[in-house]
Write a protein that holds these residues in place. Structure first.
Motif, mmCIF file in Angstrom:
data_model
loop_
_atom_site.group_PDB
_atom_site.id
_atom_site.type_symbol
_atom_site.label_atom_id
_atom_site.label_comp_id
_atom_site.label_asym_id
_atom_site.label_seq_id
_atom_site.Cartn_x
_atom_site.Cartn_y
_atom_site.Cartn_z
ATOM 1 N N MET A 5 -8.526 13.015 -9.869
ATOM 2 C CA MET A 5 -7.296 13.609 -9.339
ATOM 3 C C MET A 5 -6.895 12.935 -8.031
ATOM 4 N N LYS A 6 -7.858 12.663 -7.204
ATOM 5 C CA LYS A 6 -7.525 11.997 -5.940
ATOM 6 C C LYS A 6 -7.028 10.577 -6.203
ATOM 7 N N LYS A 7 -7.706 9.885 -7.086
ATOM 8 C CA LYS A 7 -7.268 8.513 -7.386
ATOM 9 C C LYS A 7 -5.853 8.515 -7.951
ATOM 10 N N CYS A 8 -5.593 9.496 -8.787
ATOM 11 C CA CYS A 8 -4.300 9.561 -9.462
ATOM 12 C C CYS A 8 -3.167 9.877 -8.493
ATOM 13 N N HIS A 9 -3.431 10.750 -7.533
ATOM 14 C CA HIS A 9 -2.335 11.267 -6.706
ATOM 15 C C HIS A 9 -2.312 10.759 -5.273
ATOM 16 N N ASP B 175 -5.011 15.111 -0.335
ATOM 17 C CA ASP B 175 -4.435 13.956 -1.017
ATOM 18 C C ASP B 175 -4.629 14.023 -2.534
ATOM 19 N N LYS B 176 -5.366 15.027 -2.992
ATOM 20 C CA LYS B 176 -5.458 15.258 -4.438
ATOM 21 C C LYS B 176 -4.152 15.810 -4.989
ATOM 22 N N SER B 177 -3.335 16.335 -4.078
ATOM 23 C CA SER B 177 -2.129 17.057 -4.476
ATOM 24 C C SER B 177 -0.926 16.127 -4.520
#
Lengths: 537, 537
Positions: free
Chosen positions: A369-373, A395-397
């Motif tokens: 999720m963090k990598k993605c967002h 930063d996951k958000s």
């Protein structure tokens, strides 16, 4: 803009020689109204004189908050949850406009006037904590959740970093872990999102990124055509998400549901094969546990088998049905959910945490999720902070500032323990079962189907239609019954319950009982009241 | 799941012959634990006996809420805004974990125990209403906004339909109209979003849909390559949005900003030409009014000229700077904003409405937002309702349930009038100007630049570095100063202010003064405290 420049701070000692006061320069030169920056002492004095905002004087402030709290207690918490009052003091839009003084003006108003406005606002609002509010997938008023919400609002901070939300960063993790454990995951990831729709969009984006990490940089343009699968009974946010995420609603392959609203695995397999034969890449199956209208649960285990076979991400939208996981008796409805890659679960619905409390839960432990967002903003996520940076979870958000949504649920859970929450869930089932048995005893009611969850869908057959042949005319007349009864109950203020058509079924009521305060007397009232409202139809 | 089945409601009178109680069947048959549905009277009696949840008894409920309100008043509203208290009682993550009892257990806890938890939660949380909290783009505590938030939480409804939020549907429209008027639009559209990042994403989606309505169905795959333009100083949500919306971050063309952080229109033109020459279609320029770090305002008029020339949607991210529109003196900073197609503006920042209050405002009058986002869910947006359906505004949103975010701003505006809000905005500028003048008098402070807004960016030059040559070593040492002072102030609890690097500039402080309660004494304290904390560096 109402008012003239004179409304602002008027410093009439103009001229600011050589100050380079770019703060007060317009693009065409120094603003003649300001002349600020000239004479620091002067500024300071005038500041103190002119701008102690009267509404914020401490005595006034505290008294106003006291008065508002008193009003909330009397009008919302006490009267608003008392069956003898109205669910809503209904006015049609134009009448309500004329009744309320909503306009925002140049001048402020007195505390007395504001309190009058607030009383009107409460009066004409729907009391969702009222025992006769059956209209939505949320209802009731939990005092601990409300207390948590009040503290949240008073503290008014953002979840983005440990620095601004030390307690809530830790608390969010504890709550998400608890929810994950109920799914059956000992590890994983998660985040609170602003609502189930956005949780579902997160899942869609994560599934896409998981399969095609280059999508973050390259976008959809460079990817093969993607295919999402969901049932005809799914929540409409799957469509909204496909549109918003640039996937397109045409890429949502709608899978047929059976006559109880459950996705048919064989049809899913056919749709997956069909999409593949068109050159599309199946990247996401969004199954539903607790569909919005019928409360149906897709067969997760069988769907998980197909996802495994086809290498597809399995998302379970359990925004509504997830809370059944708390019940030893009923959690079998979600059998197989532990095989999902992601789960959306809204404790603001059946658990009464208060809008909004929506968790997206992930099985992933790789930081997907963090990598993605992540975008690694240097002003929030500094790399040279003095504490463990893994606690800066913002930063996951996809959001930057993010509300604290964990405290209300946490405090309610602390107050009740898992055991009492389980009882609440069980009670909702029991009251629904009670209603079903009552309905079966009465002439005017006809179940759409035996529900597996607490969505009680039924038609009220008014006296004039009872025993009539079920012709096109019958159904056309029946179609109009629910809207008519709904209008009557809303105008009367006696209760609120939703209705809708679904597939080939004309308008029917969908009754939802969540509020653990309710008794079988409230259930009986519900049926009696529908009979009363529809007696002449 | 903690606890056994015995925790639930134990109806031991098993057997449910012939009931077809699908509600209680598992996929493998009737759940042996339940046996519900057997004997309606029995169910009813047991319901009353077993499931009157003790935590919800009315006296306990009211007393608990009273106690919590009292605690909020004392600990957050009074002590939390008193300069003599700490901004935060800081504990490092592991210590805080050990101090708080966060675990969620099987059994509930007493009110006394819950109150102790709440006191700890407040104690260890950051007091964003404290006069020494300068850390974020929000601060302060407005009693009317807080009152609005408390009422919102008590009423706990969703903005989706007029039926569930009659007052708030009308109120949202009034507030959005007021904000639009400040932009200079007499008509238009708008919606409250969960934060500025998502507002910016809405704008991106609307711009895409405006140019390519087929994108909703077809997705990005069928479109030409799209190009977004924004400055190097923009908010990171433009990048997050491009990733989330399937456009891809590679399609964000970053335009150079000048040394004051403002987008250079000539560079924008070059980037647009460059994108076109690569075959990409420029569909969106996202300009910023009030950048996050420097508080810079892009030259909107010149950018609007270019957008017109190239047929590109102009979005203005005024999440931070939008509130300057309230000031006759300072609204020139946003000159040209009326030429935008969409504007994001967060009244939860400078206006202190409380997280989250984020408006997306549109010039459009053709219903673009609804067309772009609607999915027409039959259970919410019934077409045969008895009231004017144009008041069911929820389908404009990508959310389903949507929090009420208008009341807090509305009530604050009613209390203060536009005039007092204007004074607050002016006061923030004035206090910033005061600080600048103070900084210029002191040896140890060096402005990054003269700000045009209220982002006061500066280095503190500690005694050991003053007068030293500005070598690489100097900057490397200076880089470490802000993090060190930040750690000291946080551990001490005396104040909070943000720092970050930006471009070639090593770590500097970004001071933000919003809270209208502050005086020049607080400003002087701020500088003195930095000197105290950095005296040995």
């Amino acid at each position: 803009m109402d008012g003239s420049a004179a409304h602002g701070i008027s410093f009439n000692t103009v001229d600011a020689p050589g100050l380079q006061a770019s703060l007060f320069e317009s693009s065409t030169g120094v603003d003649p109204h300001t002349g600020l920056g000239c004479g620091v002492h002067n500024i300071a004095t005038e500041l103190e004189d002119a701008i102690t905002l009267p509404s914020q004087r401490k005595g006034d402030r505290d008294q106003f908050l006291e008065d508002i709290f008193r009003m909330i207690m009397e009008e919302v918490v006490q009267k608003g949850t008392d069956a003898s009052g109205k669910v809503c003091d209904w006015l049609d839009p134009e009448d309500l406009k004329n009744t309320l003084d909503l306009e925002l003006k140049s001048n402020g108003e007195s505390s007395r006037s504001l309190l009058d406005h607030c009383r009107d606002i409460i009066r004409y609002s729907v009391k969702t904590g009222h025992p006769r509010f059956f209209n939505q997938l949320f209802a009731g008023l939990d005092c601990h959740a409300l207390a948590g919400r009040m503290i949240t609002e008073a503290l008014n901070t953002s979840q983005a970093t440990y620095e601004t939300a030390p307690v809530f960063v830790l608390m969010e993790e504890v709550v998400l872990k608890k929810l994950r454990q109920l799914i059956g995951w000992q590890t994983g990831d998660g985040i609170f999102c602003p609502g189930g729709s956005i949780s579902n969009m997160y899942a869609m984006n994560l599934a896409r990124y998981h399969l095609f990490p280059e999508s973050k940089q390259k976008g959809m343009k460079e990817l093969p055509r993607l295919a999402v699968f969901t049932s005809s009974e799914c929540h409409y946010s799957v469509m909204k998400g496909a549109a918003f995420l640039g996937i397109g609603t045409d890429s949502v392959f709608v899978v047929q549901a059976d006559n109880r609203g459950k996705m048919i695995p064989e049809e899913l397999e056919k749709r997956i094969q069909g999409a593949k034969s068109q050159g599309a890449v199946p990247f996401l199956v969004s199954a539903t546990c607790g569909t919005t209208v019928l409360g149906s649960f897709d067969p997760i285990s069988e769907i998980a088998d197909l996802c495994k076979k086809h290498g597809t991400w399995l998302h379970v939208d359990a925004a509504w049905g997830g809370s059944a996981l708390l019940s030893q008796h009923h959690r079998h409805l979600l059998n197989g959910i532990e095989r999902a890659d992601s789960v959306a679960w809204n404790p603001h619905k059946m658990l009464m945490a208060g809008l909004q409390c929506s968790a997206l839960l992930l099985k992933d432990t790789t930081g997907l999720m963090k990598k993605c967002h992540s975008a690694s903003a240097s002003y929030l996520f500094q790399t040279d902070k003095f504490y463990d940076l893994s606690y800066d979870t913002g930063d996951k958000s996809i959001q930057c500032g993010r509300r604290v949504d964990c405290l209300k649920l946490w405090l309610m859970w602390k107050a009740n323990g898992t055991e009492e929450l389980e009882k609440r869930v069980n009670k909702a089932f029991t009251l629904t079962r009670f209603l079903i048995e009552e309905i079966k005893k009465r002439d005017g009611f006809r179940l759409l189907m035996e529900p597996e969850f607490i969505n009680l869908c039924f038609w009220f057959i008014p006296p004039s239609l009872r025993g009539m042949p079920e012709s096109a005319d019958y159904w056309e007349k029946l179609r109009k019954v629910a809207p008519t009864i709904k209008e009557r109950m809303v105008r009367k203020g006696s209760m609120m319950v939703g209705y809708q058509p679904n597939g080939d079924n004309v308008n029917f009521f969908r009754q939802i009982v969540i509020n653990p305060e309710l008794t079988e007397g409230d259930m009986t009232f519900f049926l009696d009241e529908i009979e009363r409202l529809g007696v002449d139809l």
